[in-house]
Design an enzyme around this catalytic site. Structure first.
Site, mmCIF file in Angstrom:
data_model
loop_
_atom_site.group_PDB
_atom_site.id
_atom_site.type_symbol
_atom_site.label_atom_id
_atom_site.label_comp_id
_atom_site.label_asym_id
_atom_site.label_seq_id
_atom_site.Cartn_x
_atom_site.Cartn_y
_atom_site.Cartn_z
ATOM 1 N N GLY A 1 37.830 40.097 56.711
ATOM 2 C CA GLY A 1 38.767 40.385 55.619
ATOM 3 C C GLY A 1 38.054 40.952 54.428
ATOM 4 C CG ASN A 2 39.704 43.414 51.896
ATOM 5 O OD1 ASN A 2 40.431 43.104 50.959
ATOM 6 N ND2 ASN A 2 40.156 44.095 52.951
ATOM 7 N NE ARG A 3 33.734 39.298 47.312
ATOM 8 C CZ ARG A 3 33.336 38.033 47.252
ATOM 9 N NH1 ARG A 3 34.154 37.116 46.760
ATOM 10 N NH2 ARG A 3 32.148 37.689 47.666
ATOM 11 C CB SER A 4 42.228 43.348 48.243
ATOM 12 O OG SER A 4 43.344 43.793 47.518
#
Ligand code: CTP
Length: 395
Positions: free
Chosen positions: A207-210
């Site tokens: 995933g990512n931090r958005s």
């Protein structure tokens, strides 16, 4: 719900100027507004429901306990394009500033995302009291348009700032508000928000931090300007903006399916989501044991924006976001060109900055002209600046 730009809810507070709002209803109707009146219970001491029903040909409710099956505070909040509160007493202003929901009007105010205007009227001492001054400042900060009362003769023999303005003066301010808030009426806007996740096994994902805050701010801003908004939301823990149509997705593939459904009929696509660039080659049905968890084979995901460029119809606007840690402008410029975008917001995300924050900064770059530097500002402000540029290009 799509907006016509004509539905106006008039909230009437419990001040003597309530009788002047009967004229205001007529003048608003002369200007083409379809008016629904929601009086506070206290205001009925000055003007009764029968007056408002006769003037508007619409039912008049003051409490959430009437017509409960229609859930009136939500249906009114969703169907109105503008809310004008005239007159607004010191007490009503205080209740709105506190976010109270103790009658139908204050419930509707909390539940609606449309532009709101307040026309105060009270004794000058009450208007100038520090409590009222602070409450008015709070409401202006939250985006309410609050008129200043006129100076003149008040009930009794006192003179000062507190008089209810003439209907024409109220409508002049409303006209300005409407002009600024209806420039996207009838436009279909698709906004992607958040970050896609690619499952590794039933427990883990890439995933990512958005956080989705910027995409949600854009959806909210577009709604307040009259657009029909489809929000394709990937893994966000945020309140859905009232009036938005939402498609929840988790993976890039699901986002692609949603875009295939909604892109062809949209006027504007704003691709704010952080899309995972790759996914595991194999999705493990069972949890991978840590003894076997030493590497993951990846396969590239499609570039969703770039693949939509080929379907882009004349007049459609495509907006991208570029998350960069080095060579901000040149990298974003390359994405603008390669993905066939009309504009892109280049975001400096070094050190994890911006993710999850209410603030942002960067540069807006265009396919056809010089860019605009955006100094540190709120994500709401950037949302409106970006939409200003979109409106300009929609012609
Ligand atoms: N984007 C997309 N599909 C992808 C990756 C990104 O549609 N597979 C979109 C994003 O939503 C964003 C823009 O392309 O609007 C730029 O995304 P960004 O992550 O900054 O760049 P990438 O294209 O992924 O390139 P890189 O990771 O090399 O910076």
């Amino acid at each position: 719900m799509s907006r016509t730009g004509r539905e106006l809810l008039l909230g009437v507070g419990g001040g003597i100027a309530a009788y002047k709002s009967a004229d205001l209803v007529r003048r608003l109707q002369d200007h083409g507004y379809l008016v629904t009146v929601v009086p506070t219970p206290a205001s009925l001491n000055f003007v009764g429901s029968a007056t408002w029903e006769a003037l508007t040909n619409r039912p008049v409710y003051t409490q959430v306990w009437e017509s409960v099956h229609e859930v009136p505070h939500i249906s009114l909040a969703q169907s109105t394009d503008y809310i004008v509160i005239a007159p607004a007493t010191a007490d009503l202003i205080a209740r709105i500033a506190q976010g109270r929901a103790d009658d139908l009007l204050t419930n509707v105010l909390l539940a609606s995302s449309c532009p709101k205007m307040i026309v105060p009227s009270m004794h000058p001492n009450m208007w100038l009291d520090p409590a009222t001054v602070a409450n008015v400042a709070t409401l202006r900060d939250r985006g309410f348009t609050v008129m200043n009362p006129e100076v003149g003769r008040l009930t009794g023999s006192d003179i000062g700032a507190g008089r209810f303005p003439e209907s024409a003066a109220i409508i002049a301010v409303l006209t300005q508000l409407v002009a600024h808030n209806s420039d996207l009426i009838g436009k279909n806007i698709v906004v992607t928000a958040g970050g896609t996740r690619e499952a590794i096994d039933p427990v883990r994902f890439i995933g990512n931090r958005s956080s989705g805050k910027q995409g949600y701010a854009i959806a909210q801003a577009a709604l307040s300007r009259g657009a029909n908004v489809r929000l394709i939301s990937a893994n966000c823990e945020l309140a859905i903006p009232s009036g938005a149509h939402v498609t929840q997705v988790e993976s890039t593939e699901q986002m692609q399916v949603a875009l295939a459904e909604y892109f062809p009929s949209c006027d504007v696509l704003i691709m704010c989501a952080a899309v995972a660039d790759a996914r595991p080659k194999v999705l493990s049905e069972n949890k991978i044991k840590k003894s076997d968890f030493d590497s993951i084979d990846l396969i590239a995901n499609p570039d969703l924006l770039a693949s939509l460029t080929h379907q882009k119809k004349p007049g459609q606007i495509m907006v991208g976001f570029a998350a960069e840690t080095i060579d901000l402008k040149s990298n974003a410029q390359a994405k603008l060109k390669d993905k066939g975008l009309d504009l892109i917001f280049a975001n400096d995300v070094s050190g994890g900055a911006v993710f999850g924050s209410d603030q942002t900064a960067g540069t807006l770059l265009f396919c056809d002209g010089p860019g605009i530097e955006i100094l540190p500002t709120s994500k709401d402000t950037l949302a409106h600046e970006l939409l200003n540029q979109v409106v300009h290009r929609l012609g």
